[in-house]
Design a protein around this motif. Structure first.
Motif, PDB file in Angstrom:
ATOM      1  N   THR A 260      64.849  36.112  67.564  1.00  0.00           N
ATOM      2  CA  THR A 260      64.333  35.618  68.816  1.00  0.00           C
ATOM      3  C   THR A 260      64.622  34.371  69.052  1.00  0.00           C
ATOM      4  O   THR A 260      64.887  33.928  70.260  1.00  0.00           O
ATOM      5  CB  THR A 260      62.681  35.338  68.454  1.00  0.00           C
ATOM      6  OG1 THR A 260      62.097  36.909  68.130  1.00  0.00           O
ATOM      7  CG2 THR A 260      62.051  34.913  69.836  1.00  0.00           C
ATOM      8  N   PHE A 261      64.929  33.174  68.107  1.00  0.00           N
ATOM      9  CA  PHE A 261      65.210  31.814  68.443  1.00  0.00           C
ATOM     10  C   PHE A 261      66.796  31.463  68.283  1.00  0.00           C
ATOM     11  O   PHE A 261      67.014  30.518  69.042  1.00  0.00           O
ATOM     12  CB  PHE A 261      64.186  30.991  67.770  1.00  0.00           C
ATOM     13  CG  PHE A 261      62.944  31.232  68.168  1.00  0.00           C
ATOM     14  CD1 PHE A 261      62.219  31.059  69.462  1.00  0.00           C
ATOM     15  CD2 PHE A 261      62.010  31.456  67.079  1.00  0.00           C
ATOM     16  CE1 PHE A 261      61.219  31.200  69.693  1.00  0.00           C
ATOM     17  CE2 PHE A 261      60.717  32.047  67.056  1.00  0.00           C
ATOM     18  CZ  PHE A 261      60.028  31.662  68.539  1.00  0.00           C
ATOM     19  N   ASP A 262      67.356  32.087  67.454  1.00  0.00           N
ATOM     20  CA  ASP A 262      68.772  31.628  67.372  1.00  0.00           C
ATOM     21  C   ASP A 262      69.725  32.787  67.683  1.00  0.00           C
ATOM     22  O   ASP A 262      70.968  32.879  67.743  1.00  0.00           O
ATOM     23  CB  ASP A 262      68.886  31.643  65.880  1.00  0.00           C
ATOM     24  CG  ASP A 262      68.369  30.546  65.241  1.00  0.00           C
ATOM     25  OD1 ASP A 262      67.821  29.609  65.983  1.00  0.00           O
ATOM     26  OD2 ASP A 262      67.953  30.550  64.000  1.00  0.00           O
ATOM     27  N   ASN A 263      69.280  34.165  68.383  1.00  0.00           N
ATOM     28  CA  ASN A 263      70.084  35.316  68.851  1.00  0.00           C
ATOM     29  C   ASN A 263      71.102  35.566  67.580  1.00  0.00           C
ATOM     30  O   ASN A 263      72.212  35.561  67.738  1.00  0.00           O
ATOM     31  CB  ASN A 263      70.861  34.827  69.924  1.00  0.00           C
ATOM     32  CG  ASN A 263      69.798  34.681  71.164  1.00  0.00           C
ATOM     33  OD1 ASN A 263      68.924  35.637  71.318  1.00  0.00           O
ATOM     34  ND2 ASN A 263      70.226  33.803  72.093  1.00  0.00           N
ATOM     35  N   ASN A 264      70.582  35.507  66.334  1.00  0.00           N
ATOM     36  CA  ASN A 264      71.447  36.069  65.200  1.00  0.00           C
ATOM     37  C   ASN A 264      70.478  36.806  64.340  1.00  0.00           C
ATOM     38  O   ASN A 264      69.498  36.226  63.816  1.00  0.00           O
ATOM     39  CB  ASN A 264      71.836  34.512  64.458  1.00  0.00           C
ATOM     40  CG  ASN A 264      72.571  34.592  63.356  1.00  0.00           C
ATOM     41  OD1 ASN A 264      73.413  35.628  63.084  1.00  0.00           O
ATOM     42  ND2 ASN A 264      72.980  33.572  62.555  1.00  0.00           N
ATOM     43  N   GLY A 265      71.161  37.648  63.839  1.00  0.00           N
ATOM     44  CA  GLY A 265      70.349  38.589  62.654  1.00  0.00           C
ATOM     45  C   GLY A 265      71.309  39.159  61.646  1.00  0.00           C
ATOM     46  O   GLY A 265      72.346  38.869  61.729  1.00  0.00           O
ATOM     47  N   GLN A 266      70.522  39.525  60.691  1.00  0.00           N
ATOM     48  CA  GLN A 266      71.019  40.061  59.271  1.00  0.00           C
ATOM     49  C   GLN A 266      71.058  41.623  59.512  1.00  0.00           C
ATOM     50  O   GLN A 266      70.336  42.258  60.026  1.00  0.00           O
ATOM     51  CB  GLN A 266      70.247  39.321  58.302  1.00  0.00           C
ATOM     52  CG  GLN A 266      70.543  38.067  58.066  1.00  0.00           C
ATOM     53  CD  GLN A 266      69.593  37.625  56.984  1.00  0.00           C
ATOM     54  OE1 GLN A 266      68.714  38.200  56.467  1.00  0.00           O
ATOM     55  NE2 GLN A 266      69.791  36.288  56.471  1.00  0.00           N
ATOM     56  N   SER A 267      71.799  41.987  58.837  1.00  0.00           N
ATOM     57  CA  SER A 267      71.970  43.516  58.182  1.00  0.00           C
ATOM     58  C   SER A 267      70.729  43.768  57.571  1.00  0.00           C
ATOM     59  O   SER A 267      70.199  42.989  56.777  1.00  0.00           O
ATOM     60  CB  SER A 267      73.082  44.063  57.714  1.00  0.00           C
ATOM     61  OG  SER A 267      73.293  43.481  56.419  1.00  0.00           O
TER      62      SER A 267
END
Length: 176
Positions: free
Chosen positions: A132-139
């Motif tokens: 939501t806030f960093d536009n960065n996700g993990q698998s």
């Protein structure tokens, strides 16, 4: 002097001997439906209420933690690794089911199931916030590895680690 309130049945599930305080706080907030999920934020044209994990449905506590495709895969992985047999229930149903099976004394099997619950909820919430806030996700694999590492670390640091049953020591690789 003051009126005595009934004891909270979730207390042994949230505040068990292996608990991680920040994870327990997130679990407590989630159990009360008080996390700031998109269904709790006032709607306007700028708010995207879609789940950040699956991008398919509106975000709510039930959806985010149990009905989302991403979350379901995480739960499958964690319950299989932790050797947990949990029913497929919505959020409040699972909490009620755990309450009915909790004992005041507790044991390592219960504590691990509570730790798996709190760690998974916490890490799913962090992943949601990361997206939501960093536009960065993990698998899913990376997230599950983080959860399992957290659980194993808590078991390794427990002062009564030697009392953990052999089966659990093998499952969690706790042997020196």
């Amino acid at each position: 002097m003051r009126a005595r309130k009934p004891s909270n049945k979730l207390s042994p599930i949230i505040w068990h001997p292996l608990h991680v305080p920040r994870q327990s706080i997130i679990l407590w907030l989630a159990s009360k439906g008080r996390l700031r999920t998109m269904d709790r934020i006032p709607r306007n044209a700028e708010n995207d209420t879609t789940c950040k994990l699956c991008h398919r449905e509106g975000e709510s506590h039930d959806h985010l933690f149990f009905n989302c495709g991403y979350s379901k895969k995480v739960w499958e992985w964690i319950t299989k690794k932790a050797n947990l047999a949990w029913p497929n229930l919505p959020w409040q149903g699972l909490l009620t089911w755990l309450e009915q099976r909790s004992s005041a004394k507790g044991n390592f099997h219960q504590w691990i199931s509570y730790l798996a619950l709190s760690s998974t909820i916490y890490h799913l919430w962090r992943e949601r916030n990361r997206r939501t806030f960093d536009n960065n996700g993990q698998s899913i694999t990376t997230l599950c590895d983080n959860i399992l590492t957290q659980i194993r670390t808590q078991l390794m640091e427990h002062p009564r680690r030697a009392d953990i049953p052999d089966l659990l020591q093998r499952i969690w690789n706790l042997r020196d």
